[in-house]
Design an enzyme around this catalytic site. Sequence first.
Site, PDB file in Angstrom:
ATOM      1  CB  CYS A 194       8.422  19.276  -6.654  1.00 55.92           C
ATOM      2  SG  CYS A 194       9.811  18.642  -7.605  1.00 55.92           S
ATOM      3  CB  CYS A 249       9.201  17.034 -12.644  1.00 56.88           C
ATOM      4  SG  CYS A 249       9.813  16.895 -10.951  1.00 56.88           S
ATOM      5  CG  ASN A 253      -6.977  -9.856  12.552  1.00 56.22           C
ATOM      6  OD1 ASN A 253      -6.288  -8.839  12.642  1.00 56.22           O
ATOM      7  ND2 ASN A 253      -8.218  -9.822  12.112  1.00 56.22           N
ATOM      8  CG  HIS A 297      -2.070  -0.999   1.050  1.00 58.23           C
ATOM      9  ND1 HIS A 297      -2.958  -1.282   2.052  1.00 58.23           N
ATOM     10  CD2 HIS A 297      -2.441  -1.790   0.008  1.00 58.23           C
ATOM     11  CE1 HIS A 297      -3.825  -2.204   1.656  1.00 58.23           C
ATOM     12  NE2 HIS A 297      -3.516  -2.542   0.415  1.00 58.23           N
TER      13      HIS A 297
END
Length: 258
Positions: free
Chosen positions: A160, A138, A226, A127
Amino acid sequence: MTLLTPETRQAVRRAAELLRASRQAVALTGAGLSTPSGVPDFRSEGSGLWTRFLPMEVASLSTFRYDPEKFFAWLHPLASHMLNAEPNPAHYALARLEQAGLIKTIITQNIDCLHQRAGSKNILEIHGTLNTLTCVGCYRQVESTGLIGPYLERGEIPRCPHCGSILKPDVILFEEQLPVRVWMKAQEASQSCDYMLVIGTSLEVLPSAGLPMRALENGARLVMVNRTPTYVDVRADLVFTHDIAEIVPLIAEEALNG
Ligand SMILES: [Zn+2]
């Protein structure tokens, strides 16, 4: 630590025995592994993150594209939980098992980098991860370090350093495909393993929920840890519904020293 019944102790020994006897063991981990570390499950309801937002709506690619501010507002508490979280004894137990050669691969649905921080090496993050971001302009990939801090402190949306466009965290959102290469490797590892330890996932999110079936088709042993039941429990060799941070270290200890 809670007192284990003799039946549970026996089951722990059996899970460890099967692990020692395996040649290609894989761990498949999900959000439940990191909840003892204080990381909320960002895909499930009741985590507190969904009280203000609808998960399918905000954690989606379209929200990111059309309303990045909303997306980053949603991500904020989650990212801050993750960055402040520490690996728990179950993360460390898995790292020890890998070091000893008893676990070959960890396939994780978690994006919190806690496996890495616990010392695991061969990790398939199906994920994605919060550790890197990719520029929507870019397409350069950059490390989160240095960008996440200002975002968490002042809410500044990461941009960026090369072209100034918005950076998208490399986590897989709703509407997005799983990363192809990592996903292929996860399928291969599941198909070729002879032991799968499934930890902290209810196996409700496709397609990763199908990985234990791949393992079973190969004749693998299946051990489930679990809190809640899953669809493969009936076919598992052992099913533990105990505290993950308690039971996984016990299995590891038994496998390493038993
Ligand atoms: Zn850029």
